[in-house]
Design a protein around this motif. Structure first.
Motif, PDB file in Angstrom:
ATOM      1  N   GLU A   1      45.023  50.587  44.162  1.00 19.69           N
ATOM      2  CA  GLU A   1      45.545  50.871  42.928  1.00 19.69           C
ATOM      3  C   GLU A   1      46.994  50.750  42.838  1.00 19.69           C
ATOM      4  OE1 GLU A   1      42.369  54.182  40.858  1.00 19.69           O
ATOM      5  OE2 GLU A   1      43.892  54.771  42.020  1.00 19.69           O
TER       6      GLU A   1
ATOM      7  N   TYR B   1      47.678  46.850  43.160  1.00 18.74           N
ATOM      8  CA  TYR B   1      47.332  46.401  41.812  1.00 18.74           C
ATOM      9  C   TYR B   1      48.355  46.383  40.878  1.00 18.74           C
ATOM     10  CZ  TYR B   1      44.736  45.026  37.597  1.00 18.74           C
ATOM     11  OH  TYR B   1      44.217  44.459  36.833  1.00 18.74           O
ATOM     12  N   ARG B   2      48.907  47.741  40.735  1.00 19.97           N
ATOM     13  CA  ARG B   2      49.665  48.210  39.639  1.00 19.97           C
ATOM     14  C   ARG B   2      51.158  47.492  39.922  1.00 19.97           C
ATOM     15  NH1 ARG B   2      47.996  53.645  40.373  1.00 19.97           N
ATOM     16  NH2 ARG B   2      46.742  54.161  38.692  1.00 19.97           N
ATOM     17  N   SER B   3      51.516  47.398  41.262  1.00 21.85           N
ATOM     18  CA  SER B   3      52.725  46.628  41.560  1.00 21.85           C
ATOM     19  C   SER B   3      52.726  45.112  41.413  1.00 21.85           C
ATOM     20  CB  SER B   3      53.234  47.177  43.025  1.00 21.85           C
ATOM     21  OG  SER B   3      52.486  46.372  43.909  1.00 21.85           O
ATOM     22  N   GLY B   4      51.577  44.583  41.230  1.00 21.76           N
ATOM     23  CA  GLY B   4      51.530  43.320  41.110  1.00 21.76           C
ATOM     24  C   GLY B   4      51.195  42.385  42.313  1.00 21.76           C
ATOM     25  N   LYS B   5      51.102  43.258  43.472  1.00 21.85           N
ATOM     26  CA  LYS B   5      50.682  42.612  44.700  1.00 21.85           C
ATOM     27  C   LYS B   5      49.470  41.867  44.834  1.00 21.85           C
ATOM     28  CE  LYS B   5      53.934  45.563  47.049  1.00 21.85           C
ATOM     29  NZ  LYS B   5      54.131  46.763  48.269  1.00 21.85           N
ATOM     30  N   ILE B   6      48.408  42.510  44.119  1.00 17.82           N
ATOM     31  CA  ILE B   6      47.040  41.886  44.026  1.00 17.82           C
ATOM     32  C   ILE B   6      46.709  41.738  42.702  1.00 17.82           C
ATOM     33  CG2 ILE B   6      46.463  42.656  46.299  1.00 17.82           C
ATOM     34  CD1 ILE B   6      45.135  44.872  45.263  1.00 17.82           C
ATOM     35  N   ARG B   7      45.814  40.695  42.546  1.00 24.90           N
ATOM     36  CA  ARG B   7      45.159  40.533  41.108  1.00 24.90           C
ATOM     37  C   ARG B   7      43.955  41.091  40.606  1.00 24.90           C
ATOM     38  NH1 ARG B   7      45.621  34.392  40.333  1.00 24.90           N
ATOM     39  NH2 ARG B   7      44.532  34.501  42.383  1.00 24.90           N
ATOM     40  N   ALA B   8      43.411  41.396  41.689  1.00 21.59           N
ATOM     41  CA  ALA B   8      41.917  42.266  41.452  1.00 21.59           C
ATOM     42  C   ALA B   8      41.616  43.322  42.603  1.00 21.59           C
ATOM     43  CB  ALA B   8      40.927  41.077  41.361  1.00 21.59           C
TER      44      ALA B   8
END
Length: 135
Positions: free
Chosen positions: A26, A29-36
Motif C-alpha cells: 500500500e 502504491y500510494r507513493s507511485g512506485k507501483i501502479r497496481a
C-alpha cells in the motif's frame, strides 16, 4: 503480487506476515512506485484475513485456471470483490492439450497462435498469463 498467502516459513503467523506485506504494498502504491497491487492463489479465507487490515483492496488475484481446474468459488468471490482474475497456467502446463477443450480455451489458443502474443482474454473477462518457453 503476494504470491502465496500461507508460505511454510510463516505458517505459524501467516495472517500477520501477509498483512504486514500488504501494508508495504500500500505504501509503495500510494507513493507511485507501483501502479497496481494484487494477490496470487488467494481463496476467500485469505482475502477475508487481508481485508481485516487493508486500506487498498487487491486489484488482481492471479490463480491457476484452465479447463481442468476452474475454481468457480474463488473466481466469483474475486470478481465480487473488485479483483481482475488473472489465469496462470491456462493450459494446465500442457496437461489439457490432449483433451477436449472449451470454446473459450480454443479461442485463446487460436488468438495466441495467430498473433504470436503471450496475452489474450477469455470472453468472460479473464486476463491470461501464458508462460511459454518459445515466446
Amino acid at each position: 503480487l503476494i504470491h502465496w498467502p500461507n508460505p511454510v516459513q510463516f505458517r505459524f503467523m501467516w495472517k500477520v506476515a501477509m498483512q504486514e506485506t500488504w501494508r508495504a504494498f500500500e505504501e509503495a502504491y500510494r507513493s507511485g512506485k507501483i501502479r497496481a497491487i494484487g494477490v496470487s492463489n488467494f481463496q476467500k479465507k485469505h482475502y477475508d484475513a487481508l481485508a481485516e487490515r487493508c486500506e487498498i483492496k487487491p486489484m488482481v488475484n492471479q490463480i491457476e485456471f484452465h479447463p481442468g481446474y476452474t475454481q468457480p468459488e474463488t473466481v466469483e468471490y474475486s470478481k465480487a470483490n473488485g479483483m481482475l482474475v488473472q489465469a496462470f497456467s491456462p493450459l494446465g502446463c500442457g496437461a489439457v492439450l490432449g483433451k477436449p477443450i472449451s470454446e473459450d480455451a480454443a479461442y485463446c489458443i487460436e488468438k495466441e497462435r495467430r498473433e504470436k502474443n503471450n496475452a489474450c482474454c477469455f470472453r468472460n473477462f479473464f486476463a491470461i498469463f501464458c508462460n511459454h518457453s518459445d515466446a
